[in-house]
Write an enzyme that holds these catalytic residues in place. Structure first.
Site, PDB file in Angstrom:
ATOM      1  N   ALA A  55       1.218  -1.579   0.442  1.00 19.07           N
ATOM      2  CA  ALA A  55      -0.419   0.121  -0.133  1.00 19.07           C
ATOM      3  C   ALA A  55       1.045   1.125   0.407  1.00 19.07           C
ATOM      4  CB  ALA A  55      -1.134  -0.092   1.269  1.00 19.07           C
ATOM      5  N   SER A  56       0.297   2.149   1.032  1.00 15.80           N
ATOM      6  CA  SER A  56       1.388   3.414   1.319  1.00 15.80           C
ATOM      7  C   SER A  56       3.154   3.294   0.959  1.00 15.80           C
ATOM      8  CB  SER A  56       0.876   4.424   1.264  1.00 15.80           C
ATOM      9  OG  SER A  56      -0.767   5.032   0.494  1.00 15.80           O
ATOM     10  N   VAL A  57       3.328   2.330   1.694  1.00 20.80           N
ATOM     11  CA  VAL A  57       4.568   1.904   2.117  1.00 20.80           C
ATOM     12  C   VAL A  57       5.079   2.150   0.639  1.00 20.80           C
ATOM     13  CG1 VAL A  57       6.630   0.852   2.698  1.00 20.80           C
ATOM     14  CG2 VAL A  57       4.033   1.140   4.215  1.00 20.80           C
ATOM     15  N   LYS A  59       5.101   4.672  -1.782  1.00 20.81           N
ATOM     16  CA  LYS A  59       5.526   6.028  -2.122  1.00 20.81           C
ATOM     17  C   LYS A  59       6.719   5.995  -1.931  1.00 20.81           C
ATOM     18  CE  LYS A  59       1.295   7.669  -2.179  1.00 20.81           C
ATOM     19  NZ  LYS A  59      -0.056   6.780  -1.609  1.00 20.81           N
TER      20      LYS A  59
END
Length: 326
Positions: A55-57, A59
């Site tokens: 998921a947003s890790v 980014k």
């Protein structure tokens, strides 16, 4: 210490969706443990090799890709986004790559303008995010004047990586990030194109039962959250934050600099990293997965908690684990 970590992770043990925990101290993995199941239906236990959707890790990998291309001289962080994506409306004129990296662009959330009845069988991709944002002739605020977390901004960054490098985003990550670091089983997952080895499937607790909830309509967007990785491979990612094997020192400093305040007074934001006190960290939340990485760079300590369930959010758990070593 392992027994203390086991006690903190009690809720992930047994016949339930699992978790993997990594603690790195002074460059060495001192805890590498997994709990519960990566696949409840097939009774496959989680292991340090299990690949979870970050998921947003993800980014921080998108930000690193942009910084790599800046090192190559292929783009500049102050480039206007419309230099690379000219189909965006004039309302995006003042937005730069730095604004996208720091969530200060003011871009309209693509989740707000996509079809609300979209299903996992009608998945949105990064290029679709661009098409959605092409229709938005406004921003929430003047670029650079505020903060609003933007998944769409990171989807656009992935498209800019493609434009500047001439490679598909997933291929760029493989060739320039994962393969050089020895992260051989990490992948930006594209259905029908790539596979995820030792894949964890996501679950939600519904009516007292864990039910598979692995994909949503936005799960195919890569730039904001589409990477799968394991604690084994994230050991190598963490090591790369301390030397020049991927990014040079000026680029690593740029990523870790707190460029903007956020909507949480305790948190500032760098390039793909949240900054709180001495820590660099990021969480990742999507249907079926909750993850976090917390780094204490001055102390050479990192804690990673990856889970294939909707709840609970593991940031506080990671801080509890870190306190065992501080």
């Amino acid at each position: 210490m392992g027994e203390s970590v086991d006690a903190l992770m009690r809720d992930y043990q047994g016949d339930v969706p699992g978790a993997s925990v990594l603690v790195i101290e002074n460059g060495k993995s001192v805890v590498s443990r997994s709990y519960g199941y990566a696949d409840l239906e097939k009774r496959i236990a989680a292991s340090p090799r299990t690949n979870y959707r970050l998921a947003s890790v993800s980014k921080q990998f998108t930000a690193a890709s942009i910084l790599l291309l800046a090192q190559d001289g292929k783009l500049g962080l102050d480039d206007p986004v419309r230099k690379w994506l000219p189909s965006l409306p004039a309302s995006a004129d003042a937005i730069t790559l730095k604004h996208l990296l720091t969530h200060t662009s003011g871009l309209i959330d693509y989740e707000e303008v996509m079809a609300q009845d979209a299903t996992e069988n009608e998945q949105v991709h990064d290029a679709d995010v661009l098409r959605l944002l092409e229709t938005q002739g406004r921003t929430y605020f003047a670029p650079g004047s505020g903060y609003r977390y933007s998944n769409g901004g990171y989807a656009l960054l992935a498209l800019i990586v493609e434009k500047a490098s001439g490679k598909r985003y997933a291929a760029f990550l493989h060739d320039r990030v994962f393969e050089p670091l020895g992260m051989k089983r990490t992948v930006a997952y594209e259905k029908g194109v790539s596979e995820v080895a030792d894949r964890a499937y996501g679950y939600s607790l519904i009516d007292g039962r864990w039910q598979r909830a692995d994909q949503s309509s936005t799960s195919a967007v890569l730039g904001d959250g589409g990477i799968y990785s394991s604690i084994d491979d994230l050991t190598k990612w963490d090591a790369a934050q301390y030397d020049d094997r991927l990014l040079d020192a000026p680029s690593r400093k740029l990523a870790a600099t707190p460029w903007t305040k956020t909507d949480d007074p305790a948190v500032e934001y760098g390039y793909g990293w949240r900054v709180t006190g001495e820590t660099l960290w990021h969480s990742g939340e999507t249907i079926g997965f909750r993850n976090v990485i917390v780094r204490y760079p001055q102390r050479k300590l990192t804690v990673v908690v990856l889970t294939n369930r909707d709840d609970p959010e593991p940031y506080k758990k990671a801080l509890q684990i870190a306190r065992l070593f501080l």
